[in-house]
Motif scaffolding. Sequence first.
Motif, PDB file in Angstrom:
ATOM      1  N   MET A   1      12.158 -16.205   2.657  1.00  0.00           N
ATOM      2  CA  MET A   1      11.158 -15.361   3.402  1.00  0.00           C
ATOM      3  C   MET A   1      10.011 -14.960   2.642  1.00  0.00           C
ATOM      4  O   MET A   1       9.963 -14.608   1.394  1.00  0.00           O
ATOM      5  N   LYS A   2       8.941 -14.906   3.404  1.00  0.00           N
ATOM      6  CA  LYS A   2       7.430 -14.879   2.914  1.00  0.00           C
ATOM      7  C   LYS A   2       7.150 -13.293   2.253  1.00  0.00           C
ATOM      8  O   LYS A   2       7.675 -12.605   3.029  1.00  0.00           O
ATOM      9  N   LYS A   3       6.679 -12.968   1.138  1.00  0.00           N
ATOM     10  CA  LYS A   3       6.219 -11.730   0.716  1.00  0.00           C
ATOM     11  C   LYS A   3       5.079 -11.389   1.718  1.00  0.00           C
ATOM     12  O   LYS A   3       4.173 -12.145   2.073  1.00  0.00           O
ATOM     13  N   LYS A   4       5.219  -9.984   2.231  1.00  0.00           N
ATOM     14  CA  LYS A   4       4.279  -9.470   3.048  1.00  0.00           C
ATOM     15  C   LYS A   4       3.067  -9.064   1.921  1.00  0.00           C
ATOM     16  O   LYS A   4       3.296  -8.310   1.107  1.00  0.00           O
ATOM     17  N   LEU A   5       1.785  -9.378   2.506  1.00  0.00           N
ATOM     18  CA  LEU A   5       0.548  -9.013   1.579  1.00  0.00           C
ATOM     19  C   LEU A   5      -0.119  -8.113   2.516  1.00  0.00           C
ATOM     20  O   LEU A   5      -0.925  -8.472   3.472  1.00  0.00           O
ATOM     21  N   LEU A   6       0.038  -6.872   2.375  1.00  0.00           N
ATOM     22  CA  LEU A   6      -0.211  -5.840   3.163  1.00  0.00           C
ATOM     23  C   LEU A   6      -1.385  -5.121   2.800  1.00  0.00           C
ATOM     24  O   LEU A   6      -1.730  -4.946   1.765  1.00  0.00           O
ATOM     25  N   VAL A   7      -2.286  -4.520   3.811  1.00  0.00           N
ATOM     26  CA  VAL A   7      -3.461  -3.816   3.791  1.00  0.00           C
ATOM     27  C   VAL A   7      -2.975  -2.446   3.449  1.00  0.00           C
ATOM     28  O   VAL A   7      -2.250  -1.752   3.924  1.00  0.00           O
ATOM     29  N   THR A   8      -3.648  -1.833   2.506  1.00  0.00           N
ATOM     30  CA  THR A   8      -3.693  -0.381   2.057  1.00  0.00           C
ATOM     31  C   THR A   8      -5.028   0.130   2.019  1.00  0.00           C
ATOM     32  O   THR A   8      -5.738  -0.504   1.251  1.00  0.00           O
ATOM     33  N   ILE A   9      -5.108   1.367   2.798  1.00  0.00           N
ATOM     34  CA  ILE A   9      -6.511   1.913   2.926  1.00  0.00           C
ATOM     35  C   ILE A   9      -7.035   2.366   1.502  1.00  0.00           C
ATOM     36  O   ILE A   9      -8.237   2.540   1.249  1.00  0.00           O
ATOM     37  N   CYS A  10      -6.195   2.606   0.739  1.00  0.00           N
ATOM     38  CA  CYS A  10      -6.527   3.223  -0.657  1.00  0.00           C
ATOM     39  C   CYS A  10      -6.861   2.018  -1.728  1.00  0.00           C
ATOM     40  O   CYS A  10      -7.142   2.208  -2.860  1.00  0.00           O
ATOM     41  N   SER A  11      -6.778   0.964  -1.462  1.00  0.00           N
ATOM     42  CA  SER A  11      -7.088  -0.393  -2.348  1.00  0.00           C
ATOM     43  C   SER A  11      -8.331  -0.756  -2.021  1.00  0.00           C
ATOM     44  O   SER A  11      -8.902  -1.857  -2.856  1.00  0.00           O
ATOM     45  N   PHE A  12      -9.156  -0.590  -1.304  1.00  0.00           N
ATOM     46  CA  PHE A  12     -10.524  -0.967  -0.826  1.00  0.00           C
ATOM     47  C   PHE A  12     -11.252  -0.043  -0.189  1.00  0.00           C
ATOM     48  O   PHE A  12     -11.002   0.742   0.330  1.00  0.00           O
ATOM     49  N   THR A  13     -12.778  -0.313  -0.380  1.00  0.00           N
ATOM     50  CA  THR A  13     -13.612   0.536   0.526  1.00  0.00           C
ATOM     51  C   THR A  13     -13.832  -0.202   1.919  1.00  0.00           C
ATOM     52  O   THR A  13     -14.228  -1.326   2.228  1.00  0.00           O
ATOM     53  N   ILE A  14     -13.733   0.875   2.812  1.00  0.00           N
ATOM     54  CA  ILE A  14     -14.105   0.366   4.290  1.00  0.00           C
ATOM     55  C   ILE A  14     -14.273   1.927   5.158  1.00  0.00           C
ATOM     56  O   ILE A  14     -14.035   2.773   5.016  1.00  0.00           O
ATOM     57  N   LYS A 140      14.492 -10.377  -0.247  1.00  0.00           N
ATOM     58  CA  LYS A 140      14.134 -11.403  -0.898  1.00  0.00           C
ATOM     59  C   LYS A 140      14.644 -12.419  -0.182  1.00  0.00           C
ATOM     60  O   LYS A 140      15.657 -12.471   0.844  1.00  0.00           O
ATOM     61  N   GLU A 141      14.383 -13.665  -0.737  1.00  0.00           N
ATOM     62  CA  GLU A 141      14.686 -14.947   0.096  1.00  0.00           C
ATOM     63  C   GLU A 141      16.344 -15.463  -0.007  1.00  0.00           C
ATOM     64  O   GLU A 141      16.739 -16.103   0.441  1.00  0.00           O
ATOM     65  N   ASN A 142      17.250 -14.434  -0.823  1.00  0.00           N
ATOM     66  CA  ASN A 142      18.443 -14.956  -1.115  1.00  0.00           C
ATOM     67  C   ASN A 142      19.432 -14.339  -0.141  1.00  0.00           C
ATOM     68  O   ASN A 142      20.664 -14.543  -0.070  1.00  0.00           O
ATOM     69  N   GLY A 143      18.979 -13.765   0.744  1.00  0.00           N
ATOM     70  CA  GLY A 143      19.620 -13.423   2.321  1.00  0.00           C
ATOM     71  C   GLY A 143      20.193 -11.734   2.190  1.00  0.00           C
ATOM     72  O   GLY A 143      20.761 -11.411   2.908  1.00  0.00           O
TER      73      GLY A 143
END
Length: 213
Positions: A1-14, A140-143
């Motif tokens: 399973m692919k790792k989710k790369l998620l947006v967090t509002i505290c990690s960038f200026t928007i 994880k991808e191990n099920g």
Amino acid sequence: MKKKLLVTICSFTILGVSIPVYAGGVTGVEVKKDDSEKYGTISDFDYDIEGSTVKLHGYDGKCKVLEILPTYNIDGTDYATDLSDFQVGIGNSYVESIIFQEGITEIYDAIFNSCDVQKVFFPKSMENVTDKALSYLSPKENGDLIQIYYAGTQDDWGNIFTEYKRTKVEDSEFGEEMGESIADKLNEMMGSKYDSSEFEYYFSASPDDLKTE
């Protein structure tokens, strides 16, 4: 399973919402537990002291099982733990299990964003856990499934586990609220949505269920 790369509002200026920069831990800490080095010490956190509380921001240590206490003693003074913007995944890939000890009442909805945590213990003192918070956890991808341990009963869990209410972008006010609603929308587009089939739950559990030798 692919790792989710998620947006967090505290990690960038928007839209005018900027990232705060936090100082490292304070020295001279009195450790309460003999096994604290194994399960985490306050010196491994990025934090600020605000009045009678210690506000945790990130964890820099290397514990696989991270225990978070309701209070920390810093230079002889006890401070209540504030997790209102704590994210375990920021700059840390060591933590596989996290224990919120009795006395912790709430967590930041994005606390598990981009982390590798596979097991979580919630105390009976928790007042609310949202599906959004758990949606950041990826098996994880191990099920194996994500394992959630809760000190209360299944009925108790049903009373605190709630659906996150996202504010639509068009209904949000300019500033932080709009930034959060945009981040929520992007996360949903990237597949961040709670899927009960990825979780298994254990009720009337103990923190010791997550602790390993």
